[in-house]
Design an enzyme around this catalytic site. Structure first.
Site, PDB file in Angstrom:
ATOM      1  N   GLY A   8      44.481  18.746  42.552  1.00 46.13           N
ATOM      2  CA  GLY A   8      43.144  18.122  42.493  1.00 46.13           C
ATOM      3  C   GLY A   8      42.667  18.699  41.062  1.00 46.13           C
ATOM      4  N   CYS A  21      51.568  51.490  36.890  1.00 41.24           N
ATOM      5  CA  CYS A  21      52.725  50.806  36.706  1.00 41.24           C
ATOM      6  C   CYS A  21      53.687  50.926  35.736  1.00 41.24           C
ATOM      7  CB  CYS A  21      51.882  49.102  36.203  1.00 41.24           C
ATOM      8  SG  CYS A  21      51.742  49.323  34.404  1.00 41.24           S
ATOM      9  N   ASP A  42      47.873  25.216  45.436  1.00 45.84           N
ATOM     10  CA  ASP A  42      46.539  24.178  45.287  1.00 45.84           C
ATOM     11  C   ASP A  42      47.070  22.943  45.410  1.00 45.84           C
ATOM     12  OD1 ASP A  42      47.619  23.841  42.762  1.00 45.84           O
ATOM     13  OD2 ASP A  42      45.888  25.092  41.877  1.00 45.84           O
ATOM     14  N   GLN A  68      32.761  21.990  48.246  1.00 48.56           N
ATOM     15  CA  GLN A  68      32.287  21.809  46.950  1.00 48.56           C
ATOM     16  C   GLN A  68      30.786  21.337  46.810  1.00 48.56           C
ATOM     17  OE1 GLN A  68      33.944  21.607  43.845  1.00 48.56           O
ATOM     18  NE2 GLN A  68      36.120  21.384  44.619  1.00 48.56           N
ATOM     19  N   CYS A  87      52.804  51.551  31.948  1.00 48.11           N
ATOM     20  CA  CYS A  87      51.902  52.676  31.797  1.00 48.11           C
ATOM     21  C   CYS A  87      52.770  53.885  31.756  1.00 48.11           C
ATOM     22  CB  CYS A  87      50.492  52.631  32.661  1.00 48.11           C
ATOM     23  SG  CYS A  87      49.357  51.467  32.238  1.00 48.11           S
ATOM     24  N   CYS A 115      46.929  54.614  35.747  1.00 47.24           N
ATOM     25  CA  CYS A 115      47.732  53.257  36.006  1.00 47.24           C
ATOM     26  C   CYS A 115      48.944  53.610  36.449  1.00 47.24           C
ATOM     27  CB  CYS A 115      47.547  52.240  35.206  1.00 47.24           C
ATOM     28  SG  CYS A 115      48.447  50.403  35.843  1.00 47.24           S
ATOM     29  N   HIS A 132      50.981  45.113  33.437  1.00 45.99           N
ATOM     30  CA  HIS A 132      50.122  45.801  33.603  1.00 45.99           C
ATOM     31  C   HIS A 132      48.915  45.099  34.371  1.00 45.99           C
ATOM     32  CE1 HIS A 132      46.970  48.785  33.078  1.00 45.99           C
ATOM     33  NE2 HIS A 132      46.351  47.816  32.486  1.00 45.99           N
ATOM     34  N   ASP A 168      42.646  33.912  43.121  1.00 50.81           N
ATOM     35  CA  ASP A 168      43.522  33.402  42.251  1.00 50.81           C
ATOM     36  C   ASP A 168      42.883  33.306  40.763  1.00 50.81           C
ATOM     37  OD1 ASP A 168      42.488  30.503  42.722  1.00 50.81           O
ATOM     38  OD2 ASP A 168      43.857  30.445  40.946  1.00 50.81           O
TER      39      ASP A 168
END
Lengths: 379, 379
Positions: B92, B308, B89, B191, B311, B306, B337, B268
């Site tokens: 700003g 991952c 980004d 915007q 988990c 899950c 996770h 994001d």
């Protein structure tokens, strides 16, 4: 538990210890997982760097999560998901260093929790019971770690108490059941401060009690290194060669190399983890303080010869950036590297012993490790 | 950069974006790596959970480590050892939210660093130059993110400035060289606060400038969710279907599902990482606050479904213990996770779009995710 010395070079030994959770090679360095976790390290990272046994802490686990949770979990191995050997220290050291208002009596030591001030009593029997709940492969007896310096009278009477407690721990071990169906073993602890004759007496009496292994405690508490090495020699002259010898809470890479030469088989220390979190990185050529400005554009690894994830993937400049902006990943990568380095030290020591060139290798490595000039922080 | 929509279901789209550092699938969730690291995550863990693109931050990287270090490193990809796509980004948002004494003028925005108070000026040209030094695959234009609520007059004049800045960014992109031999692309930002006609105007003017992608900014800044969804619809009605649409800084799993249904391709948000560090864990059945006493003897995984590392290997009881004793590993496992969960959300959304059952899947998942009662913390 089974201990086999496979090879010696002078007093240095290379061997292996078989426990209910597998084998570890000696000389061994045990990463410290005080609260059921080696700080910032996942369990798979511990396996990856070659840690074959870790240490955890009776005092801390007793307070949190508490033995009832550990019992429900089926012991610490399952609770923390570590299927390899675990050694637990007895909590004696923490009682003496962390808690307030401790009171030592024949029965045991009463103390207030450093967390909430609640009153507790550790007896030799109780610390065995707690370690039964933890399910550690190697348990330690309750002892008093004397402060340094202390008077000979104090060292002597304290040691006599530690010896009586050792026998009570052994008796409790024999009379208490395993909770999780795997064998647990018990190591005694030689005390005696820096007094040769007390150390000898302690080693002799404990050897007579026939433990599965022996620790040398009460060192690296402020005494000069030469005195520590002398005390190790005194103890190891008496402790049986057929049992593992564990130097508690030690130390710098140099301390390890000197102690291995004098016949020590096992070590634990917070130095690689704690110093790592404080931006001090161990390398083959010495200690690097990674926040130093000189590393801001150093795009080489922390240690060119290191094969850890940190050194394979990241530069000194990136690590410095992480520390400067206070990112947790910096702590993780530094810890991972430092523990890898300590595993490299004991792995290389084992190889040098097998090759019958331990002393030469040690001398070369010590000289090499003085190339970097950073002063090692020991607290 | 190439964007290909491979499949649609209503307004929802499933596609892929090809950049100089490889391809990522859309809808995509980008973990936030503000300071050149996704907090507590190693780069291999990011790969492992299926993150195909991450976001980093021009403002923070400009201050530390600074563009000179990034230039010497060969750009952020090499500096942080991430070989996959990176979006940055423009800074700003951070200028407006973090720094003191900012002053917005036609030329740009001057501000004092939140670190040392030093004075800086960000112009549209400057943020492109910085992002050239970062070497991000996708750069963002400099914009003003209006506070909510704001007057229509303010929203309008602010948006006009953002539009002029967008053109200047585009001009600078065209006239400035790539520093590292790989192509970089530029997204514009719509915007207009919660004013439909300003949003429409903004989307139209920016579309006319022909950017490679379009972000919807200035949402999730305090407005009701319905208003956010309405604004997304307004923008997406105008933004070209052939270009990726990126909803900045959003949001909860529910926000993602609603926005995907309205044709958004990229997201994001700090929520999975920040909330994870605050002991809030996302599961398929809702949010779990892992420090709750009820989990102290819960030896099941955080989320049974899950896949991952957390988990697969650890229990709720162990995670709770780590948080209660303030161990860093707790932050690591919770973050891992949560990011895995967000990747599962977009992966499942993509599959549901391919299967042409997006709306049903979304409805089912939203209802399911209300089984746990913990209130989601949004700061």
């Amino acid at each position: 538990m089974e201990f086999r010395v496979k090879c010696t070079d002078g007093n240095a030994r290379c061997g292996m210890v078989r426990t209910a959770h597998g084998t570890f090679q000696t000389p061994a360095f045990m990463p410290v997982g005080t609260q059921g976790t080696v700080k910032t390290m996942t369990q798979r990272s511990l396996e990856e760097i070659g840690a074959e046994i870790i240490l955890s802490n009776t005092y801390h686990l007793y307070l949190r999560p508490g033995i009832e949770i550990l019992r429900q979990a089926g012991g610490l191995h399952k609770f923390m998901n570590w299927s390899h050997p675990i050694l637990t220290d007895s909590g004696g050291y923490q009682v003496f260093s962390l808690s307030d208002l401790r009171k030592i009596e024949e029965e045991g030591v009463s103390f207030r929790s450093h967390l909430d001030g609640s009153l507790h009593l550790f007896t030799p029997e109780k610390v065995i019971d707690i370690q039964r709940h933890i399910g550690s492969d190697i348990m330690m007896v309750l002892d008093e770690c004397t402060p340094y310096p202390c008077t000979k009278d104090y060292a002597n009477s304290s040691n006599e108490l530690t010896l009586r407690w050792a026998q009570r721990c052994k008796d409790r071990l024999t009379s208490s059941p395993e909770l999780y169906g795997h064998a647990q073993t018990l190591f005694a602890i030689v005390q005696g401060s820096a007094f040769e004759d007390i150390r000898e007496h302690s080693a002799r009496v404990l050897t007579g009690m026939n433990f599965e292994g022996y620790a040398i405690g009460g060192l690296a508490v402020g005494e000069p290194a030469d005195q520590m090495y002398a005390m190790i020699e005194v103890c190891n002259n008496i402790l049986p060669a057929t049992k593992p010898r564990y130097l508690m809470g030690v130390g710098t890479p140099e301390n390890l190399l000197e102690a291995i030469e004098r016949g020590v088989d096992m070590f634990d220390c917070v130095m690689p983890t704690r110093n790592g979190r404080n931006a001090q990185l161990f390398t083959r050529s010495g200690v690097v303080n990674i926040t130093n400005e000189r590393y801001k554009d150093d795009f080489t690894p922390v240690d060119e010869e290191c094969d850890c994830y940190t050194c394979y993937n990241y530069t000194r400049a990136y690590l410095r950036h992480l520390f400067m902006v206070k990112e947790i990943l910096g702590l993780q990568l530094a810890t991972l590297h430092n523990l890898s380095y300590y595993q490299w030290v004991v792995r290389s020591a084992r190889q040098a012993i097998r090759d019958r060139r331990y002393k030469d290798w040690k001398t070369g490595q010590l000289s090499r490790s003085k190339q970097e000039n950073t002063l090692l922080s020991t607290n």
